[in-house]
Design an enzyme around this catalytic site. Structure first.
Site, PDB file in Angstrom:
ATOM      1  N   GLY A  25      -3.071  -3.283  -6.057  1.00  0.00           N
ATOM      2  CA  GLY A  25      -1.906  -3.152  -5.173  1.00  0.00           C
ATOM      3  C   GLY A  25      -2.304  -3.273  -3.711  1.00  0.00           C
ATOM      4  O   GLY A  25      -1.598  -3.893  -2.902  1.00  0.00           O
ATOM      5  N   ALA A  53      -7.383  -1.015  -6.701  1.00  0.00           N
ATOM      6  CA  ALA A  53      -7.022  -1.707  -5.450  1.00  0.00           C
ATOM      7  C   ALA A  53      -6.266  -3.022  -5.664  1.00  0.00           C
ATOM      8  O   ALA A  53      -6.154  -3.820  -4.730  1.00  0.00           O
ATOM      9  CB  ALA A  53      -8.248  -1.928  -4.558  1.00  0.00           C
TER      10      ALA A  53
HETATM   11  O1  RIB Z   1      -5.771   1.972  -4.536  1.00  0.00           O
HETATM   12  C1  RIB Z   1      -7.101   2.254  -4.860  1.00  0.00           C
HETATM   13  C2  RIB Z   1      -7.607   3.403  -4.074  1.00  0.00           C
HETATM   14  O2  RIB Z   1      -6.928   4.579  -4.465  1.00  0.00           O
HETATM   15  C3  RIB Z   1      -9.061   3.729  -4.297  1.00  0.00           C
HETATM   16  O3  RIB Z   1      -9.912   3.001  -3.453  1.00  0.00           O
HETATM   17  C4  RIB Z   1      -9.129   5.229  -4.097  1.00  0.00           C
HETATM   18  O4  RIB Z   1      -9.803   5.614  -2.943  1.00  0.00           O
HETATM   19  C5  RIB Z   1      -7.681   5.697  -4.073  1.00  0.00           C
HETATM   20  O5  RIB Z   1      -7.298   6.001  -2.811  1.00  0.00           O
END
Ligand code: RIB
Length: 305
Positions: free
Chosen positions: A252, A250
């Protein structure tokens, strides 16, 4: 403050901590498995809500316990969840994430009810788009629906931000037109353009390609190396904040959330990029997706002027 709507995915993340990502055909012992609210769309909505933004979300979950936890988590940070449909017989999206000792991850997503985000569902919740100023999307729901929402938002004069993750190659030319900001990392940019991104010049060239296709601003995140912002008029490099990453999941999403939130508060693009970097820099020092999002106080405390 302007209103933001996130149209996208919600997943329950099954996070396995391990010393390293297993090789093909290999069995490894993991350290732990934890269930954490995630999904690229939900992560962005959650972070904006937690940081004090005015945000709503359009998406879908199943009638299972995961769907309930995901909706409650968003509600707890004041996200308007009226646009999240509960598909009683559906199964909520799930992501299986392996995180290694360096904080790097690999992710497999089972879309589940994220597939239920259709044009009909968008029509049903069009009010949320009409009442918002900024529309954010990712590519964990159907690309066709993302383009449909983008066209609707452009017609309504909204600011459109697309985080093209997970990236797909061969998107139609019509996809790019009218997007205000696109935020790929260098890996996603390579997939989107079908070209290698080994040098900064290649990355910039990839960004320029997006501009030629009709995108107004390109923000390319380069992890610990910083980020590049390109428009027709200028190109600017932003160095990264130095932190010790424990989990880049997460990273990004938290950048996009911070960027959009700052724009909604009337900040310039450059200020918004710096703020996105701060949110993301703290998020990678913590485990999990939504569990890693800082509060505004924590950000202010970390970067006391
Ligand atoms: O960008 C991270 C997310 O990518 C995670 O939370 C997972 O669910 C995927 O969607």
């Amino acid at each position: 403050m302007k209103r933001i709507v996130v149209v996208g995915s919600l997943n329950m993340d099954f996070v396995v901590e391990t010393s390293r990502i297993p090789k093909c055909g290999e069995t490894l012992s993991g350290k732990s498995v934890t269930l954490i609210p995630g999904g690229k769309g939900a992560n962005q909505a959650y972070a904006i809500g937690k940081l004090g933004g005015k945000v709503g979300m359009i998406g879908a979950v199943g009638g299972d316990a995961y769907g309930q936890v995901l909706r409650e988590n968003l509600k707890a940070v004041a996200v308007d969840i009226s646009g999240i449909s509960v598909m009683e017989d559906g199964v909520t999206g799930q992501a299986f994430i392996t995180v290694d000792e360096r904080g790097e991850n690999s992710i497999i997503v089972i879309a589940g009810t994220n597939r239920a985000v259709t044009k009909e569902l968008i029509q049903k919740n069009a009010r949320l788009i009409q009442e918002s100023d900024i529309v954010i999307m990712q590519l964990e729901i159907s690309v066709e629906v993302v383009e449909y929402v983008k066209d609707m938002a452009v017609r309504l004069g909204k600011t459109v931000i697309i985080d093209p993750a997970p990236a797909v190659c061969g998107l139609p030319e019509s996809f790019w037109k009218g997007i205000d900001f696109i935020k790929p990392n260098e890996t996603e940019l390579a997939i989107l353009t079908g070209k290698e991104m080994k040098t900064i010049e290649e990355v910039k060239e990839g960004g320029r390609e997006m501009l030629k296709k009709g995108v107004k601003g390109v923000v390319i995140t380069l992890g610990s190396k910083g980020c590049i912002f390109l428009t027709e008029e200028k190109e600017k490099f932003f160095s990264a904040n130095k932190v010790k990453a424990v989990d880049t999941t997460a990273a990004g999403d938290s950048f996009t959330a911070g960027f959009a939130l700052a724009l909604s508060q009337g900040k310039s693009c450059e200020e918004a990029i710096r703020f996105g970097q701060k949110v993301s820099a703290i998020a990678v020092t913590r485990k999990g997706a939504q569990t890693s999002v800082p509060t505004m106080k924590e950000i202010e405390h970390t970067w006391k002027e």
